[in-house]
Design a protein around this motif. Structure first.
Motif, PDB file in Angstrom:
ATOM      1  N   THR A 130      36.447  44.227  49.781  1.00  0.00           N
ATOM      2  CA  THR A 130      37.483  44.819  48.946  1.00  0.00           C
ATOM      3  C   THR A 130      36.845  45.351  47.670  1.00  0.00           C
ATOM      4  O   THR A 130      36.094  44.631  47.006  1.00  0.00           O
ATOM      5  CB  THR A 130      38.563  43.783  48.584  1.00  0.00           C
ATOM      6  N   ALA A 168      37.763  47.202  43.962  1.00  0.00           N
ATOM      7  CA  ALA A 168      38.889  47.465  43.060  1.00  0.00           C
ATOM      8  C   ALA A 168      38.405  47.523  41.625  1.00  0.00           C
ATOM      9  O   ALA A 168      37.344  46.976  41.271  1.00  0.00           O
ATOM     10  CB  ALA A 168      39.946  46.372  43.197  1.00  0.00           C
ATOM     11  N   VAL A 175      44.044  47.220  38.947  1.00  0.00           N
ATOM     12  CA  VAL A 175      44.659  46.320  39.927  1.00  0.00           C
ATOM     13  C   VAL A 175      44.890  44.950  39.278  1.00  0.00           C
ATOM     14  O   VAL A 175      43.939  44.235  38.958  1.00  0.00           O
ATOM     15  CB  VAL A 175      43.766  46.156  41.166  1.00  0.00           C
ATOM     16  N   SER A 224      45.485  41.016  38.884  1.00  0.00           N
ATOM     17  CA  SER A 224      44.863  39.954  39.680  1.00  0.00           C
ATOM     18  C   SER A 224      45.740  39.500  40.836  1.00  0.00           C
ATOM     19  O   SER A 224      45.263  39.255  41.944  1.00  0.00           O
ATOM     20  CB  SER A 224      44.528  38.760  38.775  1.00  0.00           C
ATOM     21  N   LEU A 264      45.547  41.829  43.570  1.00  0.00           N
ATOM     22  CA  LEU A 264      44.228  41.816  44.177  1.00  0.00           C
ATOM     23  C   LEU A 264      44.103  40.688  45.191  1.00  0.00           C
ATOM     24  O   LEU A 264      43.496  40.854  46.258  1.00  0.00           O
ATOM     25  CB  LEU A 264      43.173  41.653  43.078  1.00  0.00           C
ATOM     26  N   LEU A 296      34.224  44.154  42.051  1.00  0.00           N
ATOM     27  CA  LEU A 296      35.102  44.516  40.936  1.00  0.00           C
ATOM     28  C   LEU A 296      34.393  45.457  39.972  1.00  0.00           C
ATOM     29  O   LEU A 296      33.225  45.254  39.631  1.00  0.00           O
ATOM     30  CB  LEU A 296      35.538  43.265  40.174  1.00  0.00           C
ATOM     31  N   ALA A 345      40.508  37.907  37.153  1.00  0.00           N
ATOM     32  CA  ALA A 345      40.383  38.421  38.514  1.00  0.00           C
ATOM     33  C   ALA A 345      39.299  37.688  39.289  1.00  0.00           C
ATOM     34  O   ALA A 345      39.471  37.344  40.466  1.00  0.00           O
ATOM     35  CB  ALA A 345      40.083  39.919  38.477  1.00  0.00           C
ATOM     36  N   CYS A 356      40.068  35.489  42.677  1.00  0.00           N
ATOM     37  CA  CYS A 356      39.427  35.798  43.960  1.00  0.00           C
ATOM     38  C   CYS A 356      38.668  34.593  44.498  1.00  0.00           C
ATOM     39  O   CYS A 356      38.723  34.285  45.702  1.00  0.00           O
ATOM     40  CB  CYS A 356      38.487  36.996  43.804  1.00  0.00           C
TER      41      CYS A 356
END
Length: 380
Positions: A133, A135, A167, A169, A172, A186, A200, A204
């Protein structure tokens, strides 16, 4: 201050100023890494020059044709992305900083670069590697460099969930549970986004995904990435793709990054909560100390308020990561930007003095302001 264990390179001691124009991963106007040596590098430089002329002229048609022609001439797709489009975007940032390109022209150039990325024909994918991912952290609007990384990863066989700019958190983490991404990359270009980047990263990791970060926000050598507990940092898009290929595990026990001990003094929290009042009071104080402000146009008054808000925001970010160099580097960079626009850097000093008067009960903050004043005076 404790620093979580990670695989970052040694060096980059705290206190050194950041490098706003240095080679970073996802920064607007930043290069995407070293240009390959030999014929591919020479070919890339030639086509970057052609693309720059099209972008400078605002000619989207010629720009899109240029990137397609570069592929037809034998330039590898990854090099077109990074050494042609990325190099031109770097030059856009340099030209803006030197006051040779307006904000409107910079936005138009970035839009053309974004279209150029989209116009590249799809390539045959190699054997799949995994899922990532990509972002931008909350509040980060500069999405093009993260987009470049996304396309490079796809060229190398990764399945990428690209979430774009700004984005939150919570937004996300939700896709991570749905897609099963193995890693999150990120992006952040502004150090003022470091607190949200920390949130964030922690979110994650709590969801079971290790985090790699990139961009000028994380400082030279990724030192703020270390402070915030990210598992990896990369200086450019190629290095990021290489690092992902090696695998990025979560820390032992899978625990997310913890608190930052220096924040217990509450200075960051107090400055953050009172930021609007600090800006208003400082602006009011400047009106009393600088009679010339009475003749400012509405646009000049707005710009002055914006500059004060930036100073307070960077002051807060420096408090958050406990690094003097973040604040002094910003003020040095701002001094250079002002000088390029015919504004004396000394114009920053009264505002710093007024902030110091309002924050006299905050020792870490006052130290930052004192060092910031020194950084400005060196350029006067």
């Amino acid at each position: 201050m404790t620093v979580p264990p990670s695989d970052f390179p040694p060096g980059d001691e705290p206190g050194q100023p950041p490098e706003p124009s240095g080679p970073v991963l996802f920064t607007p106007g930043a290069p995407a890494g070293p240009v390959p040596p030999g014929p591919q590098g020479e070919l890339a430089a030639e086509w970057a020059g052609r693309l720059w002329r099209a972008v400078e002229a605002g000619d989207e048609y010629v720009a899109l044709k240029t990137v397609r022609d570069a592929l037809d001439a034998g330039l590898e797709p990854e090099s077109v992305l990074l050494d042609v489009i990325g190099a031109v975007q770097h030059r856009v940032g340099v030209e803006w900083a030197a006051d040779r390109m307006s904000v409107a022209a910079e936005h138009a150039a970035t839009a053309i670069s974004d279209r150029a990325v989209a116009a590249l024909p799809p390539q045959e994918n190699p054997e799949p590697r995994g899922r990532v991912t990509v972002a931008c952290v909350d509040g980060e609007w500069h999405a093009l460099p993260a987009r470049l990384l996304t396309e490079v990863l796809r060229l190398r066989g990764w399945q990428v969930d690209y979430l774009g700019a700004q984005v939150p958190s919570s937004h996300l983490v939700s896709p991570l549970h749905r897609t099963g991404s193995e890693t999150v990359a990120l992006s952040s270009s502004l150090p003022t986004r470091l607190p949200t980047a920390h949130a964030a990263i922690t979110a994650c990791q709590a969801a079971g995904a290790p985090v790699m970060v990139g961009g000028a926000a994380f400082g030279p050598g990724g030192r703020y990435a270390r402070v915030l507990g990210a598992q990896a940092w990369a200086p450019d898009a190629r290095a990021a793709a290489d690092r992902l290929a090696e695998g990025i595990p979560l820390p032992a026990g899978g625990r997310p990054a913890g608190e930052l001990p220096h924040l217990r003094d509450q200075e960051y929290t107090m400055v953050k909560r009172s930021s609007r009042e600090l800006v208003r009071a400082t602006f009011s104080g400047l009106e009393k100390r600088c009679p010339a402000m009475a003749d400012y146009s509405e646009a000049q008054r707005e710009r002055t308020a914006e500059d004060l808000a930036h100073i307070v925001d960077f002051l807060g970010a420096a408090l958050y990561v406990d690094d003097v160099g973040l604040f002094t580097g910003f003020l040095g960079w701002t001094s250079d930007i002002l000088a390029a626009r015919g504004v004396p850097p000394a114009s920053l000093l009264p505002g710093l003095d007024l902030l110091d008067e309002q924050l006299r009960d905050f020792p870490r903050t006052r130290n930052l302001l004192a060092r910031g004043r020194e950084a400005v005076e060196e350029r006067c």
